[in-house]
Each structure stands twice: as structure tokens, then as C-alpha cells.
Write a protein that holds these residues in place. Sequence first.
Motif, PDB file in Angstrom:
ATOM      1  N   ARG A 181      -7.046  -4.947   5.435  1.00 51.48           N
ATOM      2  CA  ARG A 181      -6.612  -4.454   4.122  1.00 51.48           C
ATOM      3  C   ARG A 181      -6.805  -5.553   3.070  1.00 51.48           C
ATOM      4  NH1 ARG A 181      -3.696   0.339   3.944  1.00 51.48           N
ATOM      5  NH2 ARG A 181      -2.735   1.036   5.903  1.00 51.48           N
TER       6      ARG A 181
ATOM      7  N   TYR B 112      -4.687   1.925  13.075  1.00 56.67           N
ATOM      8  CA  TYR B 112      -4.506   0.487  13.251  1.00 56.67           C
ATOM      9  C   TYR B 112      -5.095  -0.046  14.556  1.00 56.67           C
ATOM     10  CZ  TYR B 112      -1.424   1.150   9.305  1.00 56.67           C
ATOM     11  OH  TYR B 112      -0.935   1.481   8.075  1.00 56.67           O
TER      12      TYR B 112
ATOM     13  N   MET C  99      -7.176  -3.055  10.848  1.00 55.08           N
ATOM     14  CA  MET C  99      -7.556  -1.665  11.074  1.00 55.08           C
ATOM     15  C   MET C  99      -8.439  -1.525  12.306  1.00 55.08           C
ATOM     16  SD  MET C  99      -5.844  -0.881   8.450  1.00 55.08           S
ATOM     17  CE  MET C  99      -6.067   0.888   8.333  1.00 55.08           C
TER      18      MET C  99
ATOM     19  N   TYR D 245       0.800  -1.217   0.000  1.00 54.30           N
ATOM     20  CA  TYR D 245       0.000   0.000   0.000  1.00 54.30           C
ATOM     21  C   TYR D 245       0.840   1.278   0.000  1.00 54.30           C
ATOM     22  CZ  TYR D 245       0.555  -0.893   5.065  1.00 54.30           C
ATOM     23  OH  TYR D 245       1.058  -1.185   6.318  1.00 54.30           O
TER      24      TYR D 245
ATOM     25  N   ALA E 294      -2.197  -4.884   8.358  1.00 55.61           N
ATOM     26  CA  ALA E 294      -3.463  -5.094   7.656  1.00 55.61           C
ATOM     27  C   ALA E 294      -4.687  -4.888   8.532  1.00 55.61           C
ATOM     28  CB  ALA E 294      -3.495  -6.509   7.069  1.00 55.61           C
TER      29      ALA E 294
ATOM     30  N   HIS F 193       3.672  -5.220   6.787  1.00 54.23           N
ATOM     31  CA  HIS F 193       2.328  -4.962   6.263  1.00 54.23           C
ATOM     32  C   HIS F 193       1.366  -4.997   7.442  1.00 54.23           C
ATOM     33  CE1 HIS F 193      -0.669  -5.205   2.817  1.00 54.23           C
ATOM     34  NE2 HIS F 193      -1.422  -5.267   3.904  1.00 54.23           N
TER      35      HIS F 193
ATOM     36  N   TYR G  25      -3.573  -7.646   1.703  1.00 51.19           N
ATOM     37  CA  TYR G  25      -2.677  -8.346   2.631  1.00 51.19           C
ATOM     38  C   TYR G  25      -2.118  -9.627   2.011  1.00 51.19           C
ATOM     39  CZ  TYR G  25      -1.111 -11.208   6.565  1.00 51.19           C
ATOM     40  OH  TYR G  25      -0.374 -12.017   7.395  1.00 51.19           O
TER      41      TYR G  25
END
Length: 581
Positions: free
Chosen positions: A160, A193, A154, A119, A152, A150, A163
Motif C-alpha cells: 500500500r 492480503y 498485498m 485507507y 500494507a 495497517h 503505509y
Amino acid sequence: PTEFAQDKFAEVAEANFTVAMIAGGSPEVNKQALDFCEASGIKGLVIDPRIQFTGRRGRISTQTLDGVIEDYSKHPALWGYYLMDEPSAARFNSLGIANRYLLEKDPKHTPFINLFPTYATKQQLGAFSYEQYVDEFCRVVNPKLLSYDHYALMADGSVRGDYFLNLEIIRRQSIKHSVPFNYILLSVPHGPYKDVGEADIRWQAFTALAYGARGLMYFTYTTPNDPAWGYHDAIIDANGKPTAKYEYAKKVNGEIRKLGPTLMRLNTVAVYHTAPVPEGCRLLPPEGLISSITGGEFVVGQFVSDDGARYAMIVNRSLAKTARAKIAFSQAVDVSEVSPISGKCKRALVRDEGGVSVWNADFAAGQGRLVRIDAVNDFPVYGWEDPIRFRPRVMLNPSNQFGNRIHGPNGEELYNEGMNMFVIAQKVQKILQADGRVDAFISRNTQTERTTLGRETQLCRALNCDILYALHSDATGTSDPGGGSWTFYAGEEGKKLADAVQSELIAAMRSTFYPEVKNMGTRTHWYRLWVLWEGGCPGALTEFLFHTNPKEREMLKDPACQDIMAQAAARGILKYLGLEN
């Protein structure tokens, strides 16, 4: 840990971590921290300001690197040297120089560089795509370990969507370049996050292991002090006290350490998903040995051990729900699970349900289970291995030096380097394309097109080429006509390419039209040739012959001689790529 005391490092070891990152600010403090690591039975990844690629800093001198090696390399607790986090591709050449030097002088320890996730923006990557970014990093830097982060999970409960795509790309490049990979997972709430729980940590760790990860790191262990991101309650809180995540990490790490001796003998051969299949991933094939899994959503990492046995890491993709899985096989099998408590294999109960072998098993949220699967009968097994095919890409870069011309007594043009070398490049391209195993490009469209070195190397990177091969003819710049052939290179892989092409070229010329040709060999250029350093891949540049030498100039122009030289260059390229037969 940010507190440098023996009990703090013992606390790290107690949580079943095997490596601690050390940022003491000075060699003296770092070496004391390495002593604490040794006493606790763990290793240390040293962050030393002298070798940090920060801000506008470019290269690090060999004298500085030698000083760092002298300070740390003999310490029994050293694991590696931290160089940079999330570099853009513009940093790769400098990082590669430092990486290669450290490995040459201290091959036992790992220079550590961590890459961006999928991302990141193109501007952050400095590349046209994420796959190109990772591929180029591996080609240019040649790392001992491929690492990326990464995050992922949230805070709003979403995950995400890229991922697993990130894992797919990292695994693919790990296999292509024969380098193990490390994944950095989220363990501290900050910004957008999530405040992760045990299932979240387990999910991140075991999905990465299913893809063949050889290392796991946590971001972060202690809680950073950065109000802009709002960090709070990592594994160790802002007051230096363990949070609930400490016990989560301890438990998950402990299980992985028990599985570790088996995992380290396994080679990733396929990764599949049950429906719905995440972006960039593959559906579990119904004709495979594991023909179906119902009762939840799963990722299945398939492996072959060093002794040829089949293993699978099956992971519940849900972060919230326990899955009661029904795992069906296409033929009769014995299943043994590797215990995360003892590390030993224990036979699982496989039932015959209507002629189909079935293993029923419960999976907690994010849980992964490692099993050995042995076919009872000697029947063919389909779909266990899903080989990744890599088709090499070659950029042929004919000289753009149209000003390098030879004129006759009446001003007529006898030779033009830019025009002539394009013809030879076309011949090489035709030979490589006829071979059928590589894709070959030329860095300009026509014989007369003018371009720039910047455009040529940018095109090479945009096409994600594996090698760049430049075709030139030489000149002396004096009354001496010169003579002979040589090839220049940049980096160790560039030398291998140069050696392969030069040996084929000299042998071909000597056995045909030019028995007395002077072999000037291979070497680095006295200038830092842009085209060899900035193409994002190993590069070599051949000066085929001297156009200032009347005899050699006629050879450069002769179609029959051009054919022989093109065939030799193509053979050398294929030889370098391991495709000579």
C-alpha cells in the motif's frame, strides 16, 4: 490464544510475546486465563462483553465499569481492558468517558482502543481527514496508548502506498499529545492480503520501531474462522498447531526484546528516507550527521536517549533484497551497534574513505539495525532533530441566540445577544491573530449570519481546531436581573480552559470597570451543551455578564469594556495553550 489451557499460554510466551489478548466470554474464564498468563510470565489484555462498544451501544455505566475493575484490577497478570476496535469519531465522547473513568479508578492498567488505518473511508472515520480523526481521538479520549492497524502487504506482491504516510501521521500525533503508540501488523493471510514470511514480519516491525513505536501487536495469533475473508495459516493454524510463522514471530520478537531496554530509553526526534521517498515522508538531508546511504532503499529513525546520546534505527525498505549499505557521515564518528542477540553494544568498523567516515553493513530484507553514533569531535551536528511544529487552532463561537433581546419601553432593541457577542468574538480573534502564535477562527462569517450548532461544531471539526471557546451573555428568565460571570465546560481539558479564561476575566473586570463583579466560577452545565461536547476538542462557554441586568448590559455594549473582556479571554486562551509568555 483461543484455547484456554496452560500449555497454550506457555506457547504464547515461548514465542516471545509479552501480552496475550483474552476473550473468554465470562469473568470466570478470563480470570482463569489471567492465571495462565501469570504462570507463563506474560500479561493479559482482557476482552469482557460488559465493556464492549459494539453495535448501537453508547455509554457504559459506572456501575458496570466498577464491576469489571473489581473482577480484574487486582490480578497481577492484567495488562489492560479492551474497549473497541476501529471506532468512528462519533464514538469518541463515549469512549473518552469510559477511558477516563477506568484510568481514574485503575491507573495502572491500560484501556485499549484501536484506530482505523489511513485507507478507511471518510464514512468509516466519521471525520474529514485521517489526521483529524487521530488528532480528535487524542483530544477527546485522551488515551494512555495510541494504537492503530495497517495491513500494507498485498497478495499480489504490492505494498500500500500510504503505509509510511500512516506512520508519519501516527508519530506526529503521538508527539503532539505526548502519548506512546502501538502498531498492529499483518500476520494472517486473508482477503487481498499476503501470506507473510519472516522478512515481511521483520519489515513491518522494524519500520514501525524506526518511527518510535512503543508496542507491536500481530493480527492474528490464532486463525479466525470467517469464510467471507478466507483466513488461513496464522501463527497458529485452524487446528491449533504452530505454522512456520510461529518461528518467524519468535525470532523477530526475541530480537526486539533484546533491543527493548535500549529502545525504551530513546525519544524519536526525526525520521528520514532515502530515495525514492514515500508519500508524506522526508528525504535524508545531505548535511545531516548521516549524510547518505547507498546500496538500497532505507528508512532512518533518529533518536536521542534519556542521557543525551544519539541513536539511529536503519531499516532496509526492501521486502525481497539484501542491501549492502554504504553509510556515510558528515564528520568523524564512532558507531556501536546494539546486538539483537545480547542487547549489548558492540563497536562497528568505521573507515575513513577520502576524509569521509563510512560504515559498510549488510541488511537482510526488512532488517533493522540499531546503532549508537558518537561524534568524535565537538563539531555542530545538523539535521539530527527535525522538530514538529504545532500551531494551535482556536474556534471562537459567538452566541447564535438572536432571539435573546432586550427591548425598551417603545419597543426599540436595547440589546441582542447574537449581535453583541459577535463583536466581542471579533476583538478576541484580532488579539489572538496579532499575537501570531495561533490561528483563530469565528464560527460564522458575519454579525447577522444565522447558523446552527451542528454547523458550528462541524466547522470546528473540519478545521481540526484544538479548542472551542463560546461567548455568551446570560439571562435569568425571571424578574430577578441576575448578575455576575461564569464559564461552563465539558471534560477535564475543558475545565482547564474554563479556569484559565475565568480567572483572567474576573481579574480584569475587578481591576478596571467592575470591581464588585460576582465570580460565579466554572462548572459543568446542567444540560449537555452540544457545542461543548461535539466540537471534537476541549470546549468552554463563558457567560460574560447578565444582559437582563441593566448595569451589566451597558458594560456588555461598551466598546472599552468589550476590549478589556476580549483581552482577558485571549490571555486565558493563550494561558491554556501554554503560550502566556
